[in-house]
Write an enzyme that holds these catalytic residues in place. Structure first.
Site, PDB file in Angstrom:
ATOM      1  N   GLY B 126     -18.539  30.047 -19.500  1.00  0.00           N
ATOM      2  CA  GLY B 126     -19.086  29.094 -18.546  1.00  0.00           C
ATOM      3  C   GLY B 126     -19.767  29.724 -17.521  1.00  0.00           C
ATOM      4  N   ASN B 188     -33.481  26.411 -27.469  1.00  0.00           N
ATOM      5  CA  ASN B 188     -33.760  24.958 -27.503  1.00  0.00           C
ATOM      6  C   ASN B 188     -34.731  24.753 -26.506  1.00  0.00           C
ATOM      7  OD1 ASN B 188     -32.535  24.814 -25.262  1.00  0.00           O
ATOM      8  ND2 ASN B 188     -30.610  24.017 -26.004  1.00  0.00           N
ATOM      9  N   LEU B 190     -35.217  24.325 -23.403  1.00  0.00           N
ATOM     10  CA  LEU B 190     -35.113  23.702 -22.265  1.00  0.00           C
ATOM     11  C   LEU B 190     -33.820  24.286 -21.353  1.00  0.00           C
ATOM     12  CD1 LEU B 190     -35.881  20.231 -23.090  1.00  0.00           C
ATOM     13  CD2 LEU B 190     -37.388  21.708 -21.837  1.00  0.00           C
ATOM     14  N   ARG B 320      -7.536  60.153  -6.667  1.00  0.00           N
ATOM     15  CA  ARG B 320      -8.412  59.862  -7.834  1.00  0.00           C
ATOM     16  C   ARG B 320      -8.197  61.005  -8.815  1.00  0.00           C
ATOM     17  NH1 ARG B 320     -14.276  62.738  -7.011  1.00  0.00           N
ATOM     18  NH2 ARG B 320     -13.796  63.847  -5.359  1.00  0.00           N
ATOM     19  N   GLU B 367     -21.945  48.261 -15.144  1.00  0.00           N
ATOM     20  CA  GLU B 367     -20.491  48.048 -14.457  1.00  0.00           C
ATOM     21  C   GLU B 367     -20.094  46.502 -15.219  1.00  0.00           C
ATOM     22  OE1 GLU B 367     -22.885  49.147 -12.566  1.00  0.00           O
ATOM     23  OE2 GLU B 367     -22.177  50.757 -11.916  1.00  0.00           O
ATOM     24  N   ASP B 424     -21.997  60.473   2.003  1.00  0.00           N
ATOM     25  CA  ASP B 424     -22.773  59.767   1.076  1.00  0.00           C
ATOM     26  C   ASP B 424     -23.046  58.532   1.878  1.00  0.00           C
ATOM     27  OD1 ASP B 424     -23.321  61.240  -1.311  1.00  0.00           O
ATOM     28  OD2 ASP B 424     -21.314  60.419  -2.276  1.00  0.00           O
ATOM     29  N   ARG B 474     -11.372  59.507  -2.316  1.00  0.00           N
ATOM     30  CA  ARG B 474     -12.193  60.564  -2.575  1.00  0.00           C
ATOM     31  C   ARG B 474     -11.436  61.920  -2.347  1.00  0.00           C
ATOM     32  NH1 ARG B 474     -15.984  64.325  -0.617  1.00  0.00           N
ATOM     33  NH2 ARG B 474     -17.695  64.736  -2.128  1.00  0.00           N
TER      34      ARG B 474
END
Lengths: 621, 621
Positions: B126, B188, B190, B320, B367, B424, B474
């Site tokens: 949807g 179609n 449209l 991490r 992603e 960063d 990090r």
């Protein structure tokens, strides 16, 4: 013949360009090695492209970044910031010292990835696949609104072409015939952790680009003459051009050329020193590239007086309709531009389109490109209003996030919010949009309950800074306010209330109507309930809430057509967190997964309908 | 010769198929007219495609939707739910009465857009452009993991090809050679508010599809024999196939065929009656399509005993890294599959890849496709772990939202959260992820402070229902816990505390370390501060918070490396909203736009560093 001559660079010119490229490489290494952080190899691959681009093609008055006739240069591969900043040094925009001593340092404007803290940077990049879609927005402005000959140059990495947003952008570039847009793809074959999906399969890149309606030119990205030829042809093209440049990551430093495991790693000082020596040492070449032709005076027509739509109190009008009406009304401001994701007959943005077709851009079903185009249009001083279903702004959330980082001034309108939409079911219900939009840096979040307040808020969105989000409702609900009532952002309205209120019912949007009905029911049972319309969800009217806490002994019932996390309830709680008085807040929100049904059935099921509010108020007093 | 014979349908077969198509059309009209809501015209255009598909190509035991050998059928154009439900009636999965009487009604499983409330629906659709990427995930499972001959059939609308996610999906389908995937595009012409961008330019569709690595077959979508031929060729193809079908919106009801302004509108009863009559009236044809071949016994290897990584208390380990270590450890569970967005050397997912390369799928920098593939893999019983930077899950937010609607069981890990990442800059900092992820229906949000707790939480993510989000850091910070300490989801840890605590410092992730340092500083000044590690952000340990309120007189300092809206502070406030006791919560969060710098510089600037916590605690006592 002139074109031919332009394409043919003499030996001396080629030598000069090679010197510029060497300087860009050396400076990319110097700043990142000094910072011990950054992406030199991704800069080295594109140094030849940029040397030619800035020396011979970008028409820019670097001393006057606000010059309306300047070209635009966007590093969609924002991690190549060493190269961008080396360019800024080469054109004299920043000093060598600033480049080498401040890159990536605390307090420096030379951040790890570019942001508009620098006047030559239009938008923040660093989330890949965004610079190009924003460039499309700028190019739309150039071709259709400004009608100025500036050109938009976008440097993309090859890895980022895996992002669907790149193809949304090229598709729109082709559809709108953006001959003022040139994309340079730095095909250096290597991503962060290894080879890219297509490596040096330039022919596949070419076929994709052409299938999406753009001219493709494949070049050796280290052949200065070939680059110059390609860029010259791109500027003269009759449509958008993508220069697909085969390059070598780390080019110019043989020890690390074309090697994996060299992404995002600065050269250690000894390697850097050897590399700089081999590249001929530090240079202080100052480039004077082409200048823009003077822009004609703006001559924009003066705005006509604003006549907001007027509604009859008590009449049932959907706020999305009021959005459309108000949008058309603010169209008297010539900087207002409207975008929609192929649902303008639902969001009612089509009411603007009918009146100002030249300032409407259909983005079809590509919400990422829609928000990016809005960001691009505001770069050129326009005030874009972009609309789709509230739920589908989630598709563009990274773009909204980055608009916040760019400090872009845009207006977004999400219709069909909450379970109130009824039969279409949960895929179409915006139920997390308040949380998501509130969390955007510098955002404003508005959620009017009626047509009058909606129109008044739309009028303020024309001038308000930052990311402005308006949430509208599908169904028609009664107009609550008189037409001249003011609705300042950051304000609220007291709809019921007196000194003897025992509880405060706090809603926004559709739940305000439920709160009013509940207050009536409570009043008939002898319980005075205050009703507050928190149409400004961010910023919030703390004073009104403090008064409610004081007057009711802290008995608050907050009702929202939204999941319980991060929405109106959280906004109220955050605002009152440091209060000394006790607060007993009953939080009515959509706690389960909704289904299809009528609005009333679904609001009742979620426990945000009238009876639930009455019950909560009774329980609290 | 056999193939040729299969391609040639006899007159009788064609007549039967036409009857089925007529039934699908009639039923699509009946249910939407009865509901006075829905998208019949978008169903009519695809009725011939579906009639052939289900009668002759989809191998499905409709009585046993859990049969591992069943094909998969996904309506990426979920608004054509009348057609899907008409199919379910035609195959005998639901009754005519359920179809006509309950479509879009409150309490019905036949919702406005399909959801897995129906056992034949794999995922909710949807939100356009999502069914296909999910189908790619299912096809990945079929080809590489299950190694079963089931086929994945996806029906797309033409409008939704404007979504970049469609091209991410076709690119991955081509890259992974998904010959078990067939996409039917119902062209179609449209969209909702008018013609699509490409209308009936089938050749452009074809060139795009081919450039993205898939076979394209262009057909007349109302020519039953041609459709049958195309679908037969698709199933036999050596790679993914896209059947580009030229169709007419509203086909079969001449009054509304190929007309704008007929999107999403049910036929009024009189028009419906005429249309149904013209189509030959109501039918009760029951199709028996092809059945799947029996699946071989699963024979999956038994899981080896789980040995989580062990860490030395006090050693500095980034969470991490612990994620990567734990991921490798849980790889002993054969249903664990890992995806990453081309940053696995940063997220540390590569530690899994090294050990289990066959259960790792590189999604490159897409992603949206990554999350969609995770949703598809869990359809087949796998437990996908998908990782990228926390900031970049915002790119896939609509997919995460819809995963919640699908009640998909997936694990997501966002690294590089907050200003802690340092140089960063803000484009790479996840600072709104807690708000966004908390607002997803049925989600779990985890944010460990150290390696031991991170590993313990990863182990629990293997079995936990719903969307599970883990936020990692990090930088390296000290291990705080002993290896065998339990970390139940919904729990928390008391790191400092006693009966005479005057204030509670509440953090999660990196701020736990700042809270500990602040508590030490406060202790040396004679102020006892409790420290709570709220590693489980959702669900939250309310009991621990209640005790802190009680013991400290409601003096709480919540510290988070996140924007102030919707994150940890809001989670705490929401949890305590109804408490009778007064709470004075000081909320330390990232209130401005960060820049580059060192982690300490940036945390100090944001006011979430040690000195800010000490000051807040002192001010509160």
């Amino acid at each position: 013949m002139t074109m031919e001559a332009e394409r043919t660079l003499g030996e001396e010119q080629l030598t000069q360009l090679a010197e510029v490229a060497a300087q860009l490489r050396v400076d990319s290494i110097r700043c990142s090695t000094k910072a011990a952080s950054g992406h030199p190899t991704s800069s080295l691959s594109a140094a030849d492209l940029l040397a030619v681009l800035i020396s011979r093609h970008v028409r820019y008055d670097w001393a006057e970044p606000s010059n309306r006739a300047n070209d635009h240069l966007i590093f969609s591969k924002g991690h190549a910031s060493p190269l961008l900043y080396a360019v800024f040094k080469a054109v004299g925009a920043i000093s060598d010292q600033e480049l080498v001593d401040t890159y990536r340092r605390f307090g420096s404007r030379l951040q790890g990835h570019p942001t508009p803290a620098l006047p030559w940077v239009d938008v923040a990049t660093g989330s890949l696949g965004q610079g190009l879609p924003v460039g499309v927005g700028i190019a739309l402005a150039g071709r259709y609104l400004d009608q100025l000959p500036y050109h938009v140059w976008v440097l993309c990495g090859d890895s980022e072409t895996a992002e669907g947003s790149v193809w949304e952008a090229l598709d729109k570039a082709g559809h709108y015939g953006l001959r003022n847009l040139t994309v340079l793809v730095d095909v250096n074959r290597l991503g962060q952790r290894g080879p890219t999906e297509l490596e040096w399969d330039l022919d596949t890149y070419r076929r994709r680009v052409e299938a999406f309606g753009c001219q493709a030119i494949v070049v050796d990205g280290h052949d200065l003459a070939a680059i110059d030829d390609a860029l010259g042809r791109a500027r003269q093209a009759t449509g958008p051009t993508v220069v697909i440049a085969r390059t070598v990551k780390g080019k110019g430093v043989p020890e690390i050329e074309n090697k994996v495991d060299w992404h995002g790693k600065p050269l250690k000082p000894d390697l850097a020193e050897r590399a700089i020596d081999a590249l001929g040492g530090v240079r202080q070449i100052r480039i004077t590239g082409p200048q823009p032709e003077p822009a004609p005076p703006t001559g924009a027509p003066a705005a006509q007086p604003l006549q907001l739509p007027r509604y009859d109190r008590g009449a049932k009008v959907a706020t999305r309709n009021a959005y459309g009406d108000a949008l058309r009304a603010v169209g008297v401001r010539p900087n207002v531009v409207v975008l929609d994701g192929e649902v303008s007959d639902s969001t009612r943005a089509d009411r603007f389109t009918d009146a100002y077709p030249d300032r409407y851009f259909e983005m079809f079903i590509s919400e990422q490109q829609m928000v990016a185009a809005a960001v691009g249009l505001q770069v050129r001083g326009y005030r874009p209003f972009a609309s789709t279903f509230a739920a589908f702004f989630s598709r563009a959330y990274d773009f909204v996030r980055m608009a916040g980082v760019s400090r872009a001034d845009i207006a977004l309108s999400g219709s069909h919010a909450g379970v109130e939409i009824g039969a279409d079911g949960p895929s179409q219900m915006g139920l997390e949009d308040l949380a998501a939009m509130r969390a955007v840096q510098g955002s404003t979040v508005l959620y009017p309950s009626d047509a009058v307040s909606c129109a008044a808020l739309v009028a303020q969105m024309v001038d308000r800074k930052g990311v402005n989000y308006l949430r509208t409702t599908r169904g028609a609900h009664p107009v609550l306010y008189d037409n001249d009532e003011p609705f300042p952002v950051g304000g609220s309205k007291l709809l019921r209330g007196g000194d003897d209120d025992r509880v405060a019912l706090i809603g926004a949007g559709v739940t305000v109507h439920n709160c009013l009905a509940a207050a009536d029911e409570l009043a008939s049972a002898g319980i005075n309930a205050r009703v507050i319309d928190l149409y400004s969800v961010k910023p919030l009217d703390r004073e009104r809430l403090l008064a409610a806490v004081r007057d009711t002994g802290g008995r608050l019932v907050v009702v929202e057509d939204h999941y319980p996390e991060g929405g109106l309830g959280s906004a109220v709680l955050e605002s009152l967190a440091d209060l000394a008085e006790p607060i007993r807040l009953t939080h009515l929100a959509v706690r389960g997964l909704p289904t299809s049904g009528t609005p009333t059935e679904l609001m009742d099921q979620a426990g945000i309908g009238v009876s639930a509010i009455v019950a909560a108020a009774r329980a609290s007093v």
